[in-house]
Structures are given as C-alpha cells and as structure tokens.
Enzyme design. Structure first.
Site, PDB file in Angstrom:
ATOM      1  N   LYS A  93       0.862  -1.190   0.000  1.00  0.00           N
ATOM      2  CA  LYS A  93       0.000   0.000   0.000  1.00  0.00           C
ATOM      3  C   LYS A  93       0.884   1.221   0.000  1.00  0.00           C
ATOM      4  O   LYS A  93       1.823   1.330   0.798  1.00  0.00           O
ATOM      5  CB  LYS A  93      -0.875  -0.005   1.269  1.00  0.00           C
ATOM      6  CG  LYS A  93      -1.859   1.155   1.323  1.00  0.00           C
ATOM      7  CD  LYS A  93      -3.092   0.885   0.495  1.00  0.00           C
ATOM      8  CE  LYS A  93      -3.901   2.136   0.197  1.00  0.00           C
ATOM      9  NZ  LYS A  93      -3.437   2.852  -1.027  1.00  0.00           N
ATOM     10  N   GLN A 114       7.165   3.930   3.932  1.00  0.00           N
ATOM     11  CA  GLN A 114       5.770   3.496   3.956  1.00  0.00           C
ATOM     12  C   GLN A 114       5.588   2.212   4.767  1.00  0.00           C
ATOM     13  O   GLN A 114       4.556   2.029   5.415  1.00  0.00           O
ATOM     14  CB  GLN A 114       5.298   3.278   2.505  1.00  0.00           C
ATOM     15  CG  GLN A 114       3.804   3.328   2.334  1.00  0.00           C
ATOM     16  CD  GLN A 114       3.263   4.752   2.247  1.00  0.00           C
ATOM     17  OE1 GLN A 114       3.817   5.595   1.564  1.00  0.00           O
ATOM     18  NE2 GLN A 114       2.170   5.032   2.933  1.00  0.00           N
ATOM     19  N   LYS A 129       5.426   1.781  -3.033  1.00  0.00           N
ATOM     20  CA  LYS A 129       5.340   3.139  -3.596  1.00  0.00           C
ATOM     21  C   LYS A 129       5.645   3.059  -5.076  1.00  0.00           C
ATOM     22  O   LYS A 129       6.329   2.131  -5.524  1.00  0.00           O
ATOM     23  CB  LYS A 129       6.370   4.047  -2.921  1.00  0.00           C
ATOM     24  CG  LYS A 129       6.052   5.522  -3.023  1.00  0.00           C
ATOM     25  CD  LYS A 129       5.073   5.950  -1.959  1.00  0.00           C
ATOM     26  CE  LYS A 129       4.674   7.396  -2.128  1.00  0.00           C
ATOM     27  NZ  LYS A 129       3.943   7.867  -0.929  1.00  0.00           N
ATOM     28  N   ASP A 169      -0.023  10.815  -4.499  1.00  0.00           N
ATOM     29  CA  ASP A 169       1.112  11.456  -3.828  1.00  0.00           C
ATOM     30  C   ASP A 169       1.348  12.725  -4.658  1.00  0.00           C
ATOM     31  O   ASP A 169       0.410  13.201  -5.323  1.00  0.00           O
ATOM     32  CB  ASP A 169       2.337  10.512  -3.796  1.00  0.00           C
ATOM     33  CG  ASP A 169       3.431  10.996  -2.837  1.00  0.00           C
ATOM     34  OD1 ASP A 169       3.317  10.745  -1.628  1.00  0.00           O
ATOM     35  OD2 ASP A 169       4.389  11.640  -3.282  1.00  0.00           O
TER      36      ASP A 169
END
Ligand code: NDP
Ligand code: 2IT
Length: 449
Positions: A93, A114, A129, A169
């Site tokens: 994720k 993350q 990511k 993002d």
C-alpha cells in the site's frame, strides 16, 4: 551522518553498496537504523533472522516504459516505477508520485518509509510506492489521461485489492486516480473498487480521504501540544507547499483556532499575516491549477509574495513542512529555533534533513517524523479499502472520528515506545521502533519468505 552501532553500520554499508546513487533511499534507511541500536540489543532474534537486511531489500521492483502521445501528435516516453517493498502486514500500500525528479532512489525511500508508517497505523497494510518522471504541469487534460492510461496498461498486471493498492502522492490527485481506475476497470473487466484509494465519492471513494493527511498531521500536533497542556488557539503556524497535504493542514489549523501565516509552492512563498484565505487558495490551486503568485495577486494588499530566501525564516510557533523531501535544512532549522518555533511536524515525507533534525532536537524542540505525523492519509486509505470490501460508505463525521482516534493512538504509541527503549520524548525513536518491531515480528512469524 553519525556512525551507527557496529552491526547496524555493517548492514548500512551493504545497503550503500547494493543501491548505489540512491541517496534519498540511503538517507531513509540511515534514519531508521539510527533508532534501532537498543532494539537489536534487546531482541537478538531479529539479527538471527536477518530481518533488517530483508527489510532493506524490496520484495519486488517493477520498472517499465510508459509511451504516450502528446497533443501535437509527438511521441513521449516516460519511466514508470512500482516498488513492492514489504507485504508482511498486508497488501502493498502506498501512493504514486508523478514529478520530473522521480527515479528509483526516490521511489525506494518513499516505499521504505511506507512500511513503518503503515505498521504504525495499526491497519493491515504492507508498504509500497510508485510513480513516474512524468511532469503533469502544463499538460492538457487529454495528455494527462493518455499518460495515466498508458501507465496503467502496464501496471495493472501487478495490482489487485489483495496484492497491491496504489493511491495519490505529489502530482497524483483525484483526477489521475480516476483515469487510472477507469483503465484498470476496462482492462480487467472488473469493478474492483479496492484496487486504488483516493477515489471520488460517487465511485467508491471515502469521505475524509482528501483531507486526511493534512487533518491527521494537525491532529498529531494537537496531541503533542496537549502533552504540554497547550492547544492550537492563538498559535502562528507556517505550512510549506500548497498541495493536497498543505491545504487541508491549513484548514484544520484554522478550525482549531490557529493562524497559518505562510505557505508556498516550488516558485516561492506567500506571507499573509491575517491568515491564509483558504477558500481563495483552493480556488487558485484546486480549481484553476494556478501558482502561489496567482493567490498573492488575487489576495492583494497584505499578502506578500517572496521568491527568495526560505519560508522557514517566517516566525512561527509551529512549522509543518508539507511539500517535499529535504526542503528544511540546517540553516532553516536554525532560523526556526532562533524565532522561537517549538514544534516541527512532517506532513511531507522526509522533508527535514538529518542535520536539521539534530539541530531541532538538540535545541529541545519537539519533532514529529512523517511516518507518524502524516500517517493519516494512508490510514484513511485503509478505511476506504474497508468500506470497499463491505460495499459500504460511512459519513464524514464517523470517518473523521476514526482518523482522529488513529492519530491519537499513533502519537501515544510513539511516546510509549520511546520511553520503553530509553529515549523518552523522542517521537523519532518511538515511530521508528514501534513501526519496525510490528513488521519484524510479523516477518519472524511468516518464516523466511
Ligand atoms: P501535491 O502535488 O498536492 O502538492 C505538492 C506541493 O509541494 C506543491 O505545492 C508543490 O509545488 C510542492 N512541491 C513539490 N515538489 C517540490 C519541490 N521539488 N520543490 C518545492 N516544492 C515542491 O502533493 P501532496 O500534497 O499530496 O504531497 C506533499 C507531500 O506530502 C509529499 O512529500 C508526499 O509524499 C507527502 N504525503 C502525501 C500524502 C497524500 O495523501 N497525498 C500522504 C502522506 C504524505 P509545485 O506545485 O510548485 O510543484
Ligand atoms: O505517503 C503516503 O502515505 C501517501 N502518499 C498516501 C498513501 C496511500 O496509500 O494512501
């Protein structure tokens, strides 16, 4: 950067050797390892199973060509990335970043961060990511759509609600998530809502996801202030950036009685002593996709546009860096300390350089790292996945209470963990250790995979 404990230094040097030139990734690994000395001393089982070495090596890295056609019929080629870092706690994720500076070292630093951030949320999500060196600035709607469709035409085969779940993002907001989801749906012939988060409210999105990162960061600071018997009322705040995270941090500060006196974008900063006019900022930034200069021009007298120096020279009680990595350096930290700033909390990922963090901490200022302070975004993404899985949608009020509760729990967990490992009051040590031990214990349980 300070030398680490002996065993950790050996691991770090191996990371440097295996990942040459990826300076942001090195920085993010060093920051975590720097906190882990007391952990490896207390838990030899982590070293025996090479947990840290395994954590530093992504489970899978995908790099692909993204060809698309611009409005004049010319062929454009970008590079796409997805780093599936760790799935011990759940599906990979993490967001997608579209910015010309994106390369493997940036994606890996973000993916590494993350892992621990997602662990801190307490939700069942692993870390990943992705992104591209595509620059959406100045591109037409049609160009952005064609780029997103080409990007997803390759990436879709690696995704899935139980496998890998991207979100936004820098440079990826609701518009881009829409085009990406549309293409995924078309290729797979599945309405698989839980494959992306940050969706629109009419097609599977969650209330509060748009606001969550900025709101969450401010809730985190609220908890920091509460440890000193204080609140936001009357506080002067500086927020860098003027994108998704910055905008909703500003909104929540104002709701809680503080005043945001400056914000920025990559072209400069605006100082607005009366407080940033958020309705105007949203109009300029969200509706018109304009620049901070357009805000200053529309705001008129009282708002000054500054295109030299640093936003961190503006006096404030609380600083919230919400733009990008390494935007707040040692000179900026010195300005903040000189001007009496008491708290720095990272809305962005790794915006504060290691030297700046050291300067702030040595000066007795409270510092909250991004993996704790900005975890509200991904936590609400996990709430979106939960709603998608149960084909439900919750009210704004219910979801915001869940977010605020999660942020308070992360805050408390950081402090408790810091205390337990001999670093009382250090949010940095607490976040790194609490995130690490949660993932490490799951990795031990799952065996050598
Ligand atoms: P946006 O694209 O919405 O906004 C980014 C903002 O930062 C813009 O104002 C942009 O200015 C500025 N900025 C970006 N790159 C640079 C740069 N190289 N130099 C100076 N300014 C820059 O992104 P988000 O608000 O979503 O993300 C901001 C930060 O928060 C990032 O670090 C991201 O990783 C982090 N984050 C985001 C989350 C989310 O849910 N969106 C969750 C957790 C963290 P300009 O427009 O001029 O480029
Ligand atoms: O850095 C981050 O936590 C994000 N960009 C949000 C990730 C997500 O999956 O919501």
């Amino acid at each position: 950067m300070p030398v680490l404990d002996e065993k950790l230094q050996v691991i770090y040097e191996e990371v440097l050797r295996r990942n040459q030139g990826e300076t942001e990734f090195h920085q993010s690994v060093h920051e975590v390892l720097d906190s882990l000395g007391p952990v490896v001393a207390k838990h030899p089982q982590y070293a025996d199973a090479a947990i840290i070495q395994r954590l530093c090596e992504p489970e899978r890295q995908i790099i692909f060509r993204v060809p698309w056609t611009d409005d004049s019929g010319g062929v454009q080629i970008n590079r796409g990335f997805r780093v599936e870092f760790n799935s011990a706690l759940g599906p990979y994720k993490g967001g997608l970043r579209f910015h010309p500076s994106v390369y493997l070292g940036i994606v890996k630093f973000l993916g590494f961060e993350q892992i621990f951030k997602n662990a801190l949320t307490g939700m069942p999500i692993g870390g990943g990511k992705g992104g591209s060196d595509f620059d959406p600035k100045g591109r037409s709607e049609g160009e952005v759509m064609r780029f997103c469709q080409s990007f997803m035409t390759e990436l879709y085969r690696h995704l899935g609600e139980h496998t890998d779940v991207p979100a936004g993002d820098i440079g990826v907001g609701g518009r881009e998530i829409g085009y990406l989801f549309g293409q995924y749906k078309r290729i797979t012939n599945r309405y698989e809502s839980g494959v992306l988060t940050g969706k629109g409210l009419t097609w599977g999105g969650s209330q509060v996801r748009t606001e969550a990162t900025g709101y969450g960061a401010v809730h985190f600071v609220e908890a920091m202030l509460a440890t000193r018997g204080e609140d936001f009322d009357g506080k002067q705040v500086v927020v860098s950036g003027s994108g998704n995270v910055a905008m909703y941090a500003i909104e929540k500060v104002h709701q809680l009685g503080g005043t945001v006196v400056a914000c920025s974008d990559s072209t400069g900063q605006v100082v607005d002593e009366k407080g940033i006019d958020l309705a105007l900022l949203k109009e300029v930034k969200e509706a018109q996709r304009g620049r901070i200069a357009d805000y200053a021009a529309a705001r008129g007298a009282g708002a000054a546009l500054v295109t030299s120096g640093s936003i961190w020279q503006v006096p404030c009680d609380i600083a919230l860096p919400c733009a990008t990595q390494n935007e707040l350096d040692a000179a900026d930290a010195a300005s903040l300390v000189r001007n009496g700033c008491a708290i720095v909390a990272e809305g962005a990922n790794m915006p504060t350089t290691p030297a700046a963090v050291k300067l702030l901490v040595d000066a007795g200022r409270l510092f909250a790292p991004g993996k704790a302070a900005n975890a509200g975004g991904v936590a609400t993404s996990a709430l979106e996945m939960q709603q998608n899985a149960s084909r439900d949608s919750w009210s704004f009020e219910h979801t915001e209470v869940r977010l605020a509760t999660i942020m308070r729990a992360i805050h408390d967990r950081c402090l408790e963990t810091a205390e337990e490992y001999g670093a009382p009051g250090s949010y940095l040590a607490g976040a790194n250790i609490a995130g690490f031990t949660k993932v490490a214990d799951a990795m031990l349980a799952l065996g050598l995979v």
